[in-house]
Design a protein around this motif. Structure first.
Motif, PDB file in Angstrom:
ATOM      1  N   UNK A 134      -5.745  -8.052   5.939  1.00 45.62           N
ATOM      2  CA  UNK A 134      -6.431  -9.086   6.720  1.00 45.62           C
ATOM      3  C   UNK A 134      -7.181  -8.496   7.915  1.00 45.62           C
ATOM      4  N   UNK A 135      -6.684  -7.392   8.454  1.00 47.44           N
ATOM      5  CA  UNK A 135      -7.291  -6.776   9.638  1.00 47.44           C
ATOM      6  C   UNK A 135      -8.489  -5.883   9.303  1.00 47.44           C
ATOM      7  N   UNK A 136      -8.672  -5.583   8.033  1.00 51.94           N
ATOM      8  CA  UNK A 136      -9.769  -4.709   7.621  1.00 51.94           C
ATOM      9  C   UNK A 136     -10.744  -5.509   6.750  1.00 51.94           C
ATOM     10  N   UNK A 137     -12.034  -5.153   6.812  1.00 50.71           N
ATOM     11  CA  UNK A 137     -13.005  -5.892   5.996  1.00 50.71           C
ATOM     12  C   UNK A 137     -12.848  -5.553   4.509  1.00 50.71           C
ATOM     13  N   UNK A 138     -13.125  -6.520   3.670  1.00 50.71           N
ATOM     14  CA  UNK A 138     -13.028  -6.284   2.229  1.00 50.71           C
ATOM     15  C   UNK A 138     -11.585  -6.234   1.770  1.00 50.71           C
ATOM     16  N   UNK A 139     -11.391  -5.721   0.585  1.00 46.22           N
ATOM     17  CA  UNK A 139     -10.056  -5.599  -0.011  1.00 46.22           C
ATOM     18  C   UNK A 139      -9.543  -4.177   0.200  1.00 46.22           C
ATOM     19  N   UNK A 140      -8.443  -4.039   0.878  1.00 50.24           N
ATOM     20  CA  UNK A 140      -7.897  -2.728   1.198  1.00 50.24           C
ATOM     21  C   UNK A 140      -7.613  -1.917  -0.065  1.00 50.24           C
ATOM     22  N   UNK A 141      -7.070  -2.553  -1.074  1.00 45.78           N
ATOM     23  CA  UNK A 141      -6.780  -1.862  -2.330  1.00 45.78           C
ATOM     24  C   UNK A 141      -8.034  -1.286  -2.976  1.00 45.78           C
ATOM     25  N   UNK A 142      -9.119  -2.026  -2.921  1.00 43.23           N
ATOM     26  CA  UNK A 142     -10.383  -1.527  -3.475  1.00 43.23           C
ATOM     27  C   UNK A 142     -10.912  -0.344  -2.676  1.00 43.23           C
ATOM     28  N   UNK A 161     -11.346   0.463  21.952  1.00 38.05           N
ATOM     29  CA  UNK A 161     -12.185   1.553  21.446  1.00 38.05           C
ATOM     30  C   UNK A 161     -13.526   0.994  20.982  1.00 38.05           C
ATOM     31  N   UNK A 162     -14.568   1.829  20.998  1.00 36.83           N
ATOM     32  CA  UNK A 162     -15.889   1.337  20.572  1.00 36.83           C
ATOM     33  C   UNK A 162     -15.938   1.102  19.064  1.00 36.83           C
ATOM     34  N   UNK A 163     -16.840   0.222  18.664  1.00 39.56           N
ATOM     35  CA  UNK A 163     -17.011  -0.062  17.238  1.00 39.56           C
ATOM     36  C   UNK A 163     -15.957  -1.027  16.738  1.00 39.56           C
ATOM     37  N   UNK A 164     -15.927  -1.195  15.445  1.00 37.77           N
ATOM     38  CA  UNK A 164     -14.943  -2.061  14.797  1.00 37.77           C
ATOM     39  C   UNK A 164     -13.955  -1.180  14.045  1.00 37.77           C
ATOM     40  N   UNK A 165     -12.714  -1.177  14.494  1.00 38.22           N
ATOM     41  CA  UNK A 165     -11.695  -0.305  13.924  1.00 38.22           C
ATOM     42  C   UNK A 165     -11.519  -0.537  12.428  1.00 38.22           C
ATOM     43  N   UNK A 182       0.455  -4.820  13.827  1.00 38.54           N
ATOM     44  CA  UNK A 182      -0.790  -5.596  13.821  1.00 38.54           C
ATOM     45  C   UNK A 182      -1.319  -5.779  15.245  1.00 38.54           C
ATOM     46  N   UNK A 183      -0.429  -6.056  16.184  1.00 38.14           N
ATOM     47  CA  UNK A 183      -0.836  -6.192  17.581  1.00 38.14           C
ATOM     48  C   UNK A 183      -1.431  -4.878  18.075  1.00 38.14           C
ATOM     49  N   UNK A 184      -0.787  -3.767  17.759  1.00 36.51           N
ATOM     50  CA  UNK A 184      -1.306  -2.458  18.171  1.00 36.51           C
ATOM     51  C   UNK A 184      -2.679  -2.198  17.564  1.00 36.51           C
ATOM     52  N   UNK A 185      -2.893  -2.596  16.317  1.00 35.10           N
ATOM     53  CA  UNK A 185      -4.206  -2.461  15.664  1.00 35.10           C
ATOM     54  C   UNK A 185      -5.253  -3.222  16.463  1.00 35.10           C
ATOM     55  N   UNK A 186      -4.960  -4.482  16.795  1.00 37.45           N
ATOM     56  CA  UNK A 186      -5.909  -5.323  17.514  1.00 37.45           C
ATOM     57  C   UNK A 186      -6.188  -4.754  18.906  1.00 37.45           C
ATOM     58  N   UNK A 187      -5.161  -4.302  19.604  1.00 40.14           N
ATOM     59  CA  UNK A 187      -5.350  -3.719  20.931  1.00 40.14           C
ATOM     60  C   UNK A 187      -6.218  -2.473  20.840  1.00 40.14           C
ATOM     61  N   UNK A 238     -11.895   2.322   9.563  1.00 40.40           N
ATOM     62  CA  UNK A 238     -10.745   2.657   8.724  1.00 40.40           C
ATOM     63  C   UNK A 238     -11.070   2.544   7.243  1.00 40.40           C
ATOM     64  N   UNK A 239     -12.034   1.732   6.903  1.00 42.90           N
ATOM     65  CA  UNK A 239     -12.355   1.549   5.485  1.00 42.90           C
ATOM     66  C   UNK A 239     -13.566   2.370   5.040  1.00 42.90           C
ATOM     67  N   UNK A 240     -14.158   3.150   5.947  1.00 40.25           N
ATOM     68  CA  UNK A 240     -15.267   4.011   5.554  1.00 40.25           C
ATOM     69  C   UNK A 240     -14.795   5.037   4.529  1.00 40.25           C
ATOM     70  N   UNK A 241     -15.694   5.423   3.650  1.00 38.42           N
ATOM     71  CA  UNK A 241     -15.358   6.438   2.653  1.00 38.42           C
ATOM     72  C   UNK A 241     -15.325   7.818   3.293  1.00 38.42           C
TER      73      UNK A 241
END
Length: 139
Positions: free
Chosen positions: A28-36, A102-106, A92-97, A110-113
């Protein structure tokens, strides 16, 4: 011995549910499907973050079982569920914090190739949160 097998099955079942919950929250915290991102796009970043989340969550579950087993099965199982859910929530809270400070969208990093150092930072944060929770459990 049969009782110990039953305990192992129950604790493992709870552990698998908690790991699944951790996966779903990270998804839920990352764009798209994490498994994919991991299996189809082969994102090392996403794999690293998920793996460290699993390791941290597994360590929290281990500590809850190990430190409370002598209190009786029911109480130890309750501690495992409570601290396991707490681990998922606090990671999850630590991810959001971290995303906010930090700059950009974490989640996007995290989902970049291609490798992104933010995945290492998030991995360290996840393991650190798990260590803090474990320290609060250990007598």
């Amino acid at each position: 011995m049969l009782a110990s097998i039953g305990y192992a099955v129950a604790y493992t079942g709870v552990g698998i549910v908690l790991l699944t919950l951790g996966f779903l929250v990270l998804d839920l915290l990352t764009p798209g499907r994490l498994g994919r991102h991991i299996h189809e796009e082969r994102s090392v970043n996403a794999g690293l973050v998920l793996a460290t989340g699993f390791l941290g969550q597994g360590a929290v579950v281990f500590a809850a079982i190990w430190t409370n087993a002598t209190n009786g099965f029911g109480e130890a199982l309750l501690y495992t569920v409570v601290f396991g859910v707490l681990g998922v929530v606090l990671q999850a809270v630590a991810f959001v914090v971290l995303d906010v400070i930090t700059p950009g969208k974490l989640g996007a990093h995290v989902t970049e190739v291609a490798f992104h150092p933010a995945s290492l930072v998030l991995a360290a944060v996840q393991l650190s949160v798990a260590a803090i929770i474990i320290a609060s459990i250990w007598p």
